[in-house]
Design a protein around this motif. Structure first.
Motif, PDB file in Angstrom:
ATOM      1  N   MET A   1       0.815  -1.200   0.000  1.00  0.00           N
ATOM      2  CA  MET A   1       0.000   0.000   0.000  1.00  0.00           C
ATOM      3  C   MET A   1       0.851   1.252   0.000  1.00  0.00           C
ATOM      4  N   ALA A   2       2.020   1.176   0.567  1.00  0.00           N
ATOM      5  CA  ALA A   2       2.802   2.383   0.769  1.00  0.00           C
ATOM      6  C   ALA A   2       3.572   2.825  -0.452  1.00  0.00           C
ATOM      7  N   ASN A   3       3.629   1.996  -1.494  1.00  0.00           N
ATOM      8  CA  ASN A   3       4.458   2.408  -2.617  1.00  0.00           C
ATOM      9  C   ASN A   3       3.633   3.107  -3.684  1.00  0.00           C
ATOM     10  N   ASN A   4       4.288   4.007  -4.430  1.00  0.00           N
ATOM     11  CA  ASN A   4       3.612   4.821  -5.427  1.00  0.00           C
ATOM     12  C   ASN A   4       3.001   3.982  -6.540  1.00  0.00           C
ATOM     13  N   ALA A   5       3.688   2.923  -6.927  1.00  0.00           N
ATOM     14  CA  ALA A   5       3.198   2.090  -8.027  1.00  0.00           C
ATOM     15  C   ALA A   5       1.836   1.505  -7.690  1.00  0.00           C
ATOM     16  N   THR A   6       1.670   1.063  -6.449  1.00  0.00           N
ATOM     17  CA  THR A   6       0.395   0.487  -6.032  1.00  0.00           C
ATOM     18  C   THR A   6      -0.717   1.505  -6.158  1.00  0.00           C
ATOM     19  N   VAL A   7      -0.464   2.725  -5.722  1.00  0.00           N
ATOM     20  CA  VAL A   7      -1.488   3.758  -5.762  1.00  0.00           C
ATOM     21  C   VAL A   7      -1.859   4.098  -7.192  1.00  0.00           C
ATOM     22  N   ARG A   8      -0.875   4.266  -8.052  1.00  0.00           N
ATOM     23  CA  ARG A   8      -1.160   4.605  -9.445  1.00  0.00           C
ATOM     24  C   ARG A   8      -1.974   3.509 -10.119  1.00  0.00           C
ATOM     25  N   THR A   9      -1.619   2.235  -9.833  1.00  0.00           N
ATOM     26  CA  THR A   9      -2.349   1.121 -10.432  1.00  0.00           C
ATOM     27  C   THR A   9      -3.804   1.125  -9.997  1.00  0.00           C
ATOM     28  N   ALA A  10      -4.029   1.353  -8.705  1.00  0.00           N
ATOM     29  CA  ALA A  10      -5.395   1.352  -8.194  1.00  0.00           C
ATOM     30  C   ALA A  10      -6.208   2.476  -8.815  1.00  0.00           C
ATOM     31  N   GLU A  11      -5.591   3.644  -8.967  1.00  0.00           N
ATOM     32  CA  GLU A  11      -6.319   4.772  -9.511  1.00  0.00           C
ATOM     33  C   GLU A  11      -6.678   4.550 -10.980  1.00  0.00           C
ATOM     34  N   LYS A  12      -5.773   3.973 -11.746  1.00  0.00           N
ATOM     35  CA  LYS A  12      -6.017   3.794 -13.168  1.00  0.00           C
ATOM     36  C   LYS A  12      -7.010   2.682 -13.459  1.00  0.00           C
ATOM     37  N   SER A  13      -7.006   1.654 -12.610  1.00  0.00           N
ATOM     38  CA  SER A  13      -7.768   0.453 -12.929  1.00  0.00           C
ATOM     39  C   SER A  13      -9.221   0.520 -12.492  1.00  0.00           C
ATOM     40  N   THR A  14      -9.600   1.565 -11.769  1.00  0.00           N
ATOM     41  CA  THR A  14     -10.945   1.588 -11.211  1.00  0.00           C
ATOM     42  C   THR A  14     -11.865   2.590 -11.883  1.00  0.00           C
ATOM     43  N   GLY A  15     -11.427   3.245 -12.938  1.00  0.00           N
ATOM     44  CA  GLY A  15     -12.340   4.044 -13.739  1.00  0.00           C
ATOM     45  C   GLY A  15     -12.448   5.485 -13.290  1.00  0.00           C
ATOM     46  N   SER A  16     -13.251   6.249 -14.066  1.00  0.00           N
ATOM     47  CA  SER A  16     -13.335   7.687 -13.858  1.00  0.00           C
ATOM     48  C   SER A  16     -14.094   8.064 -12.602  1.00  0.00           C
ATOM     49  N   ARG A  17     -14.834   7.125 -12.012  1.00  0.00           N
ATOM     50  CA  ARG A  17     -15.568   7.433 -10.793  1.00  0.00           C
ATOM     51  C   ARG A  17     -14.656   7.539  -9.579  1.00  0.00           C
ATOM     52  N   ILE A  18     -13.416   7.147  -9.748  1.00  0.00           N
ATOM     53  CA  ILE A  18     -12.441   7.241  -8.663  1.00  0.00           C
ATOM     54  C   ILE A  18     -11.860   8.643  -8.630  1.00  0.00           C
ATOM     55  N   ARG A  19     -11.932   9.274  -7.474  1.00  0.00           N
ATOM     56  CA  ARG A  19     -11.296  10.571  -7.279  1.00  0.00           C
ATOM     57  C   ARG A  19      -9.923  10.331  -6.659  1.00  0.00           C
ATOM     58  N   PRO A  20      -8.846  10.608  -7.396  1.00  0.00           N
ATOM     59  CA  PRO A  20      -7.503  10.345  -6.859  1.00  0.00           C
ATOM     60  C   PRO A  20      -7.243  11.022  -5.523  1.00  0.00           C
ATOM     61  N   GLU A  21      -7.792  12.229  -5.342  1.00  0.00           N
ATOM     62  CA  GLU A  21      -7.558  12.941  -4.079  1.00  0.00           C
ATOM     63  C   GLU A  21      -8.229  12.227  -2.905  1.00  0.00           C
ATOM     64  N   VAL A  22      -9.360  11.546  -3.166  1.00  0.00           N
ATOM     65  CA  VAL A  22     -10.041  10.804  -2.105  1.00  0.00           C
ATOM     66  C   VAL A  22      -9.256   9.544  -1.751  1.00  0.00           C
ATOM     67  N   LEU A  23      -8.704   8.890  -2.774  1.00  0.00           N
ATOM     68  CA  LEU A  23      -7.892   7.706  -2.510  1.00  0.00           C
ATOM     69  C   LEU A  23      -6.641   8.078  -1.716  1.00  0.00           C
ATOM     70  N   ARG A  24      -6.058   9.228  -2.030  1.00  0.00           N
ATOM     71  CA  ARG A  24      -4.901   9.695  -1.244  1.00  0.00           C
ATOM     72  C   ARG A  24      -5.318  10.009   0.189  1.00  0.00           C
ATOM     73  N   GLU A  25      -6.523  10.568   0.338  1.00  0.00           N
ATOM     74  CA  GLU A  25      -7.025  10.865   1.679  1.00  0.00           C
ATOM     75  C   GLU A  25      -7.231   9.571   2.468  1.00  0.00           C
ATOM     76  N   PHE A  26      -7.704   8.537   1.778  1.00  0.00           N
ATOM     77  CA  PHE A  26      -7.894   7.248   2.456  1.00  0.00           C
ATOM     78  C   PHE A  26      -6.554   6.680   2.916  1.00  0.00           C
ATOM     79  N   ARG A  27      -5.553   6.773   2.070  1.00  0.00           N
ATOM     80  CA  ARG A  27      -4.220   6.303   2.470  1.00  0.00           C
ATOM     81  C   ARG A  27      -3.751   7.052   3.707  1.00  0.00           C
TER      82      ARG A  27
END
Length: 318
Positions: A1-27
């Motif tokens: 979870m802590a590495n950048n690659a994991t975050v980028r993969t999750a953001e790209k693979s889940t579609g436009s309904r994902i708000r990257p800033e919210v995923l960063r907030e969750f982390r």
């Protein structure tokens, strides 16, 4: 979870309904000290009787209840925020040490056999930890997750805990959030039980001792008088907040009765938590390892911003 690659993969693979800033907030939430207010939500683990029997048998709750929480929290931070080598090493160490946690309970659990590395109990502990983080995000931050964001958040946590999985199919974490919820609901209705250990320890949150780990003896002696005055209030806050985010059927097993006034209390606590989330600097808000990781990621982004877009000959020199 802590590495950048994991975050980028999750953001790209889940579609436009994902708000990257919210995923960063969750982390960020997964490394926040505010989650300590919901520490009692992890008591769902000892609603599984073999887990209660094993924890009761070791006596570590009786020795210093807070110390066990410090150890568990430290291990969780390594799993969530350590680099891949450290996460793997921590998982291997935990599995090795838990080989000794097997036997038969005593007293109220005299007939109960337990084994920590049984996939049945090991998987339950891991899924419980994941849901504590998921279920406390909105109360702590005020941000509601979209369904796609909930799935992405689950996958981040599942990735973080992947090294803790056991080799057998029964020891694997649920593949997605829907499966995880179905698994949790099944455990809550068919496997979890009220037991004296669970009820006693949840009630004991208002009598938490000061930890001995990470706190020098002179500091403990100085803080003890003030802590004895504060701990009934602090423990009650943990009881209320934890109860409000627990699965309803599991909450009933704790013996803590939620009353209408607790709704008003919880609303106040949530407002204070969300004020702290918006106001406190990261150095105060985050666990040290999480703060370090965010600092590292910020520095990486800054250094990468100095890079050229292309190493080709510039247009004006062609």
């Amino acid at each position: 979870m802590a590495n950048n690659a994991t975050v980028r993969t999750a953001e790209k693979s889940t579609g436009s309904r994902i708000r990257p800033e919210v995923l960063r907030e969750f982390r960020k939430h997964s490394g926040s000290v505010l989650a300590g207010v919901f520490a009692g939500a992890a008591f769902d683990q000892v609603a599984l009787v073999p887990v209660a029997a094993s924890v009761d048998r070791t006596g570590r709750f009786a020795a210093n209840f807070a110390d066990r929480g410090v150890r568990s929290g430290a291990s969780a931070m390594i799993a969530l925020w350590g680099d891949s080598d450290d996460r793997r090493a921590e998982a291997d160490w935990l599995k090795l040490r838990h080989r000794d946690v097997r036997g038969t309970g005593t007293a109220d659990f005299g007939e109960v056999k337990y084994s920590a590395l049984s996939p049945f109990t090991w998987k339950w502990i891991a899924v419980s930890g994941i849901f504590v983080v998921l279920n406390t995000f909105t109360p702590c931050t005020g941000t509601a997750l979209r369904p796609e964001e909930e799935e992405a958040a689950y996958q981040l946590l599942r990735e973080a805990f992947a090294d803790l999985e056991l080799p057998s199919a029964a020891g694997k974490l649920p593949a997605d959030l829907a499966e995880a919820r179905e698994y949790y609901d099944t455990m809550a209705t068919e496997e979890l039980r009220a037991n004296p250990f669970l009820v006693e320890k949840f009630a004991g949150l208002t009598r938490l001792p000061l930890p001995t780990l990470g706190l020098p003896s002179p500091a403990r002696r100085a803080l003890t008088p003030m802590w004895l005055v504060m701990r009934p209030v602090a423990g009650h806050v943990i009881q209320v907040c934890s109860s409000k985010v627990m699965h309803p059927q599991v909450q009933e097993l704790t013996g803590f009765e939620l009353k209408p006034r607790h709704d008003q209390e919880f609303a106040l606590y949530v407002r204070l938590l969300q004020w702290a989330w918006r106001t406190l600097p990261d150095r105060v808000l985050l666990q040290p390892l999480a703060y370090n990781r965010f600092r590292y990621e910020k520095l990486i982004r800054t250094l990468r911003s100095f890079g050229l877009e292309s190493f080709a000959v510039p247009e004006d020199r062609r």
